[in-house]
Design a protein around this motif. Structure first.
Motif, PDB file in Angstrom:
ATOM      1  N   GLU A 125       0.850  -1.193   0.000  1.00  0.00           N
ATOM      2  CA  GLU A 125       0.000   0.000   0.000  1.00  0.00           C
ATOM      3  C   GLU A 125       0.885   1.242   0.000  1.00  0.00           C
ATOM      4  O   GLU A 125       2.068   1.184   0.333  1.00  0.00           O
ATOM      5  CB  GLU A 125      -0.917   0.003   1.231  1.00  0.00           C
ATOM      6  CG  GLU A 125      -1.823  -1.223   1.339  1.00  0.00           C
ATOM      7  CD  GLU A 125      -2.806  -1.372   0.182  1.00  0.00           C
ATOM      8  OE1 GLU A 125      -3.194  -0.360  -0.434  1.00  0.00           O
ATOM      9  OE2 GLU A 125      -3.185  -2.519  -0.112  1.00  0.00           O
ATOM     10  N   ASN A 134       0.175  -1.916  -5.107  1.00  0.00           N
ATOM     11  CA  ASN A 134      -1.206  -1.961  -5.593  1.00  0.00           C
ATOM     12  C   ASN A 134      -1.539  -0.726  -6.425  1.00  0.00           C
ATOM     13  O   ASN A 134      -2.186  -0.831  -7.469  1.00  0.00           O
ATOM     14  CB  ASN A 134      -2.189  -2.089  -4.425  1.00  0.00           C
ATOM     15  CG  ASN A 134      -2.119  -3.451  -3.768  1.00  0.00           C
ATOM     16  OD1 ASN A 134      -1.650  -4.421  -4.352  1.00  0.00           O
ATOM     17  ND2 ASN A 134      -2.588  -3.530  -2.531  1.00  0.00           N
ATOM     18  N   GLN A 135      -1.085   0.442  -5.985  1.00  0.00           N
ATOM     19  CA  GLN A 135      -1.338   1.683  -6.724  1.00  0.00           C
ATOM     20  C   GLN A 135      -0.586   1.680  -8.059  1.00  0.00           C
ATOM     21  O   GLN A 135      -1.123   2.094  -9.083  1.00  0.00           O
ATOM     22  CB  GLN A 135      -0.934   2.906  -5.902  1.00  0.00           C
ATOM     23  CG  GLN A 135      -1.254   4.233  -6.577  1.00  0.00           C
ATOM     24  CD  GLN A 135      -2.749   4.431  -6.778  1.00  0.00           C
ATOM     25  OE1 GLN A 135      -3.524   4.305  -5.833  1.00  0.00           O
ATOM     26  NE2 GLN A 135      -3.164   4.725  -8.012  1.00  0.00           N
ATOM     27  N   ILE A 137       0.286  -0.908  -9.853  1.00  0.00           N
ATOM     28  CA  ILE A 137      -0.394  -1.834 -10.759  1.00  0.00           C
ATOM     29  C   ILE A 137      -1.670  -1.202 -11.313  1.00  0.00           C
ATOM     30  O   ILE A 137      -1.941  -1.281 -12.515  1.00  0.00           O
ATOM     31  CB  ILE A 137      -0.676  -3.181 -10.060  1.00  0.00           C
ATOM     32  CG1 ILE A 137       0.651  -3.909  -9.800  1.00  0.00           C
ATOM     33  CG2 ILE A 137      -1.629  -4.046 -10.881  1.00  0.00           C
ATOM     34  CD1 ILE A 137       0.548  -5.104  -8.885  1.00  0.00           C
ATOM     35  N   ASP A 138      -2.450  -0.551 -10.454  1.00  0.00           N
ATOM     36  CA  ASP A 138      -3.645   0.145 -10.930  1.00  0.00           C
ATOM     37  C   ASP A 138      -3.274   1.226 -11.942  1.00  0.00           C
ATOM     38  O   ASP A 138      -3.944   1.387 -12.965  1.00  0.00           O
ATOM     39  CB  ASP A 138      -4.414   0.771  -9.754  1.00  0.00           C
ATOM     40  CG  ASP A 138      -5.158  -0.261  -8.925  1.00  0.00           C
ATOM     41  OD1 ASP A 138      -5.334  -1.405  -9.392  1.00  0.00           O
ATOM     42  OD2 ASP A 138      -5.567   0.084  -7.790  1.00  0.00           O
ATOM     43  N   ASP A 139      -2.216   1.988 -11.637  1.00  0.00           N
ATOM     44  CA  ASP A 139      -1.771   3.040 -12.565  1.00  0.00           C
ATOM     45  C   ASP A 139      -1.342   2.453 -13.902  1.00  0.00           C
ATOM     46  O   ASP A 139      -1.613   3.028 -14.950  1.00  0.00           O
ATOM     47  CB  ASP A 139      -0.619   3.847 -11.948  1.00  0.00           C
ATOM     48  CG  ASP A 139      -1.074   4.760 -10.814  1.00  0.00           C
ATOM     49  OD1 ASP A 139      -2.290   4.990 -10.659  1.00  0.00           O
ATOM     50  OD2 ASP A 139      -0.189   5.235 -10.060  1.00  0.00           O
ATOM     51  N   LYS A 141      -2.476  -0.402 -15.224  1.00  0.00           N
ATOM     52  CA  LYS A 141      -3.703  -0.846 -15.880  1.00  0.00           C
ATOM     53  C   LYS A 141      -4.473   0.335 -16.475  1.00  0.00           C
ATOM     54  O   LYS A 141      -5.088   0.211 -17.526  1.00  0.00           O
ATOM     55  CB  LYS A 141      -4.593  -1.601 -14.893  1.00  0.00           C
ATOM     56  CG  LYS A 141      -4.073  -2.974 -14.527  1.00  0.00           C
ATOM     57  CD  LYS A 141      -4.965  -3.653 -13.498  1.00  0.00           C
ATOM     58  CE  LYS A 141      -4.447  -5.043 -13.166  1.00  0.00           C
ATOM     59  NZ  LYS A 141      -5.288  -5.713 -12.145  1.00  0.00           N
ATOM     60  N   ASN A 142      -4.422   1.482 -15.788  1.00  0.00           N
ATOM     61  CA  ASN A 142      -5.177   2.665 -16.220  1.00  0.00           C
ATOM     62  C   ASN A 142      -4.406   3.567 -17.172  1.00  0.00           C
ATOM     63  O   ASN A 142      -4.888   4.641 -17.531  1.00  0.00           O
ATOM     64  CB  ASN A 142      -5.638   3.459 -14.999  1.00  0.00           C
ATOM     65  CG  ASN A 142      -6.651   2.680 -14.178  1.00  0.00           C
ATOM     66  OD1 ASN A 142      -7.467   1.956 -14.716  1.00  0.00           O
ATOM     67  ND2 ASN A 142      -6.584   2.812 -12.863  1.00  0.00           N
ATOM     68  N   VAL A 160      -3.415  -8.438 -17.500  1.00  0.00           N
ATOM     69  CA  VAL A 160      -3.785  -7.147 -18.078  1.00  0.00           C
ATOM     70  C   VAL A 160      -3.929  -7.402 -19.573  1.00  0.00           C
ATOM     71  O   VAL A 160      -2.932  -7.455 -20.299  1.00  0.00           O
ATOM     72  CB  VAL A 160      -2.725  -6.057 -17.791  1.00  0.00           C
ATOM     73  CG1 VAL A 160      -3.131  -4.735 -18.423  1.00  0.00           C
ATOM     74  CG2 VAL A 160      -2.498  -5.885 -16.294  1.00  0.00           C
TER      75      VAL A 160
END
Length: 181
Positions: A125, A134-135, A137-139, A141-142, A160
């Protein structure tokens, strides 16, 4: 009683303790010809000098491999090859270790590519001074990052669909690792 198991990683260590046979009902070649998987091209302009890399438990010794791979000329060549063949593609890079991954990230960024390296030492985190895995990976993906670099972290279960390039910037003797990539 008979037990049948299905696995995306049929070569995983320990399965032989529980199962006596391995069936391959569908090959990668069949999945590609049926349109389930995309065909692929492989580029390998330079390879890692493995002459000083020892083998432990059937695969290359991690520290030796990381040292052999993290050479400026080899890192630059990996990025140059990517720029030539895949510059417009969302990409996952598998590095030989944390330092190697950081070298690759630095080289990608030197060329203006939004790249990020993640490893098992990164906090999961967000912390006060560091973005969490986690952030990141989200970034990725986005679309914040075009390239994500991992040292054996984003392997099993990471998906992904937009990724259309995989760079294996390491060496392995493991068929399972190659199938997972």
């Amino acid at each position: 009683a008979y037990f049948i198991a299905m696995s995306a990683t049929p070569y995983a260590k320990g399965l032989g303790k529980y199962y006596t046979a391995l069936c391959h009902p569908v090959t990668m070649k069949t999945l590609i010809s049926d349109g389930v998987l995309k065909s692929f091209e492989i580029y390998g302009p330079h390879t890692i000098d493995l002459s000083n890399v020892k083998t432990v438990a059937g695969d290359f010794r991690k520290d030796d491999l990381a040292d052999a791979a993290d050479k400026p000329k080899l890192v630059a060549d990996i990025v140059a090859t990517w720029l030539k063949h895949a510059r417009d593609r969302k990409t996952m890079v598998f590095s030989s270790g944390v330092a190697h991954g950081r070298s690759l990230e630095k080289e990608f960024r030197r060329h203006g590519i939004k790249a990020v390296e993640v490893n098992g030492y990164s906090p999961k985190e967000n912390t006060a001074d560091q973005e969490g895995t986690n952030q990141i990976i989200d970034d990725f993906k986005n679309g914040k990052y075009q390239v994500i670099i991992s040292a054996e972290m984003l392997v099993a279960g990471f998906d992904v669909p937009e990724v259309s390039c995989v760079v294996i910037a390491t060496a392995t003797k493991s068929k399972m690792k190659l199938c997972q990539a």
